[in-house]
Motif scaffolding. Structure first.
Motif, short mmCIF file in Angstrom:
data_model
loop_
_atom_site.label_atom_id
_atom_site.label_comp_id
_atom_site.label_asym_id
_atom_site.label_seq_id
_atom_site.Cartn_x
_atom_site.Cartn_y
_atom_site.Cartn_z
N TRP A 17 13.22 -41.02 -50.06
CA TRP A 17 12.26 -41.82 -50.79
C TRP A 17 10.85 -41.35 -50.45
O TRP A 17 10.53 -41.13 -49.28
N GLY A 18 9.99 -41.19 -51.47
CA GLY A 18 8.62 -40.78 -51.19
C GLY A 18 7.83 -40.54 -52.46
O GLY A 18 8.40 -40.33 -53.54
N GLU A 19 6.51 -40.58 -52.33
CA GLU A 19 5.64 -40.36 -53.49
C GLU A 19 5.66 -38.91 -53.95
O GLU A 19 5.57 -38.62 -55.15
N ASP A 20 5.73 -37.98 -53.02
CA ASP A 20 5.76 -36.56 -53.35
C ASP A 20 7.19 -36.20 -53.75
O ASP A 20 8.03 -35.90 -52.91
N GLU A 21 7.45 -36.22 -55.06
CA GLU A 21 8.82 -36.02 -55.53
C GLU A 21 9.36 -34.62 -55.22
O GLU A 21 10.54 -34.45 -54.93
N ALA A 22 8.48 -33.61 -55.27
CA ALA A 22 8.91 -32.26 -54.97
C ALA A 22 9.36 -32.15 -53.51
O ALA A 22 10.40 -31.52 -53.21
N ARG A 23 8.61 -32.75 -52.61
CA ARG A 23 8.99 -32.72 -51.20
C ARG A 23 10.26 -33.52 -50.97
O ARG A 23 11.16 -33.09 -50.23
N ALA A 24 10.35 -34.69 -51.60
CA ALA A 24 11.55 -35.51 -51.46
C ALA A 24 12.78 -34.78 -51.97
O ALA A 24 13.85 -34.82 -51.35
N GLN A 25 12.63 -34.07 -53.07
CA GLN A 25 13.76 -33.32 -53.63
C GLN A 25 14.16 -32.19 -52.70
O GLN A 25 15.36 -31.92 -52.51
N ALA A 26 13.18 -31.51 -52.11
CA ALA A 26 13.48 -30.40 -51.21
C ALA A 26 14.26 -30.89 -49.98
O ALA A 26 15.18 -30.22 -49.52
N ILE A 27 13.90 -32.06 -49.49
CA ILE A 27 14.61 -32.60 -48.32
C ILE A 27 15.98 -33.12 -48.72
O ILE A 27 16.98 -32.90 -48.03
N ALA A 28 16.05 -33.79 -49.88
CA ALA A 28 17.33 -34.33 -50.35
C ALA A 28 18.36 -33.22 -50.55
O ALA A 28 19.56 -33.42 -50.31
N SER A 29 17.89 -32.06 -50.97
CA SER A 29 18.81 -30.94 -51.20
C SER A 29 19.43 -30.43 -49.91
O SER A 29 20.41 -29.68 -49.93
N GLN A 30 18.86 -30.84 -48.77
CA GLN A 30 19.40 -30.42 -47.47
C GLN A 30 20.33 -31.46 -46.86
O GLN A 30 20.88 -31.23 -45.78
N LEU A 31 20.48 -32.59 -47.52
CA LEU A 31 21.41 -33.60 -47.02
C LEU A 31 22.85 -33.10 -47.17
O LEU A 31 23.22 -32.54 -48.21
N GLU A 32 23.65 -33.30 -46.16
CA GLU A 32 25.05 -32.89 -46.21
C GLU A 32 25.86 -34.05 -46.80
O GLU A 32 26.54 -34.80 -46.11
N SER A 33 25.75 -34.17 -48.12
CA SER A 33 26.42 -35.26 -48.82
C SER A 33 26.81 -34.78 -50.21
O SER A 33 26.17 -33.90 -50.78
N GLY A 34 27.86 -35.39 -50.74
CA GLY A 34 28.30 -35.00 -52.08
C GLY A 34 27.29 -35.33 -53.14
O GLY A 34 27.18 -34.63 -54.15
N VAL A 35 26.55 -36.41 -52.96
CA VAL A 35 25.49 -36.81 -53.88
C VAL A 35 24.22 -37.06 -53.08
O VAL A 35 24.26 -37.67 -52.01
N ALA A 36 23.10 -36.56 -53.58
CA ALA A 36 21.80 -36.81 -52.96
C ALA A 36 20.87 -37.39 -54.02
O ALA A 36 20.67 -36.79 -55.07
N TRP A 37 20.32 -38.55 -53.72
CA TRP A 37 19.42 -39.22 -54.67
C TRP A 37 17.98 -39.13 -54.19
O TRP A 37 17.71 -39.00 -52.99
N VAL A 38 17.05 -39.18 -55.12
CA VAL A 38 15.61 -39.21 -54.81
C VAL A 38 15.03 -40.48 -55.41
O VAL A 38 15.15 -40.73 -56.61
N ASN A 39 14.44 -41.31 -54.54
CA ASN A 39 13.81 -42.57 -54.94
C ASN A 39 14.79 -43.53 -55.60
O ASN A 39 14.41 -44.35 -56.46
#
Length: 248
Positions: free
Chosen positions: A182-204
């Motif tokens: 979760w975060g205001e900077d969607e690009a940064r949030a997406q970059a971090i979410a893509s590193q989650l070791e999970s089948g699904v990664a959500w942003v906000n």
């Protein structure tokens, strides 16, 4: 799931296993509390937290830790716990006695290790398996409430200093169903979410499961997917038709 997999080995039956989860969410520093706190609460307490992909661990930067905790507790305290046919009820029961006792045990264990229970934290004194929405602070990795899947109306908040450290801790679980950033900077949030070791990664958002998008986990949360075209293909076996063209 492991027992099902063993039973299916006799005739090599193909499986899709969507198992448990201990979904972690990371709130990036500077995220406006009012903009996301209601969505975070709903994601954590969906169906009283009795959802495989509910938000189950919330990592919050230490600069906003208390503010988020108090905002979540304020929402929790507004809820009305009771039977579904009672007027005004927003929270129902835990599904069975064993699960109620597990939720109580995890909260009591956290409290015994110095955690602070901001609201809830005890079974209601009435017939039924009723446990109020509970917010717990002062916990960290290594506490049972953080390491295990509570599958009930309890949310532990874990403070962090460095985002990369929060990511490492979020990924340390043996489960990997869902996760979110979760975060205001969607690009940064997406970059971090893509590193989650999970089948699904959500942003906000979190636990947004749709019939047109695949859903499934990794690690001990299973394999294969449901929903979407990919989910339909799980039920098929490809056949290659290879034909050599004769030459005259």
């Amino acid at each position: 799931g492991q027992r099902v997999m063993q039973a299916a080995a006799g005739n090599l039956k193909r499986l899709t296993l969507e198992l448990g989860g201990n979904d972690a969410s990371i709130v990036l520093p500077g995220t406006p509390v009012d903009a996301v706190v209601e969505d975070i609460f709903q994601a954590a307490f969906l169906n009283m937290g009795q959802t495989c992909a509910a938000l189950k661990r919330l990592y919050v930067h230490e600069s906003q830790y208390r503010e988020f905790a108090e905002a979540l507790a304020a929402i929790a305290e507004r809820q009305v716990v009771g039977a579904g046919l009672e007027e005004g009820v927003t929270f129902g029961p835990i599904q069975n006695l064993d699960q109620l006792e597990l939720v109580s045990e995890l909260v009591d264990d956290a409290r015994a290790q110095g955690a602070e229970v901001l609201c809830g934290g005890a079974r209601l004194d009435r017939p039924g398996y009723f446990y109020p929405p509970t917010i717990v602070t002062g916990v960290s990795d290594g506490h049972r409430l953080v390491d295990e899947e509570q599958f009930g109306p309890v949310l532990p908040l874990i403070a962090y200093r460095d985002v990369e450290d929060a990511l490492r801790r979020a990924n340390a679980s043996q489960m990997g169903l869902g996760g979110s950033v979760w975060g205001e900077d969607e690009a940064r949030a997406q970059a971090i979410a893509s590193q989650l070791e999970s089948g699904v990664a959500w942003v906000n958002c979190h636990a947004q499961i749709q019939p047109n998008t695949p859903f499934g986990g990794c690690k001990m949360s299973g394999f294969g997917v449901e929903f979407g075209l990919e989910g339909l293909l799980e039920f098929t076996t490809p056949q290659l038709l290879f034909m050599r063209q004769r030459t005259s």
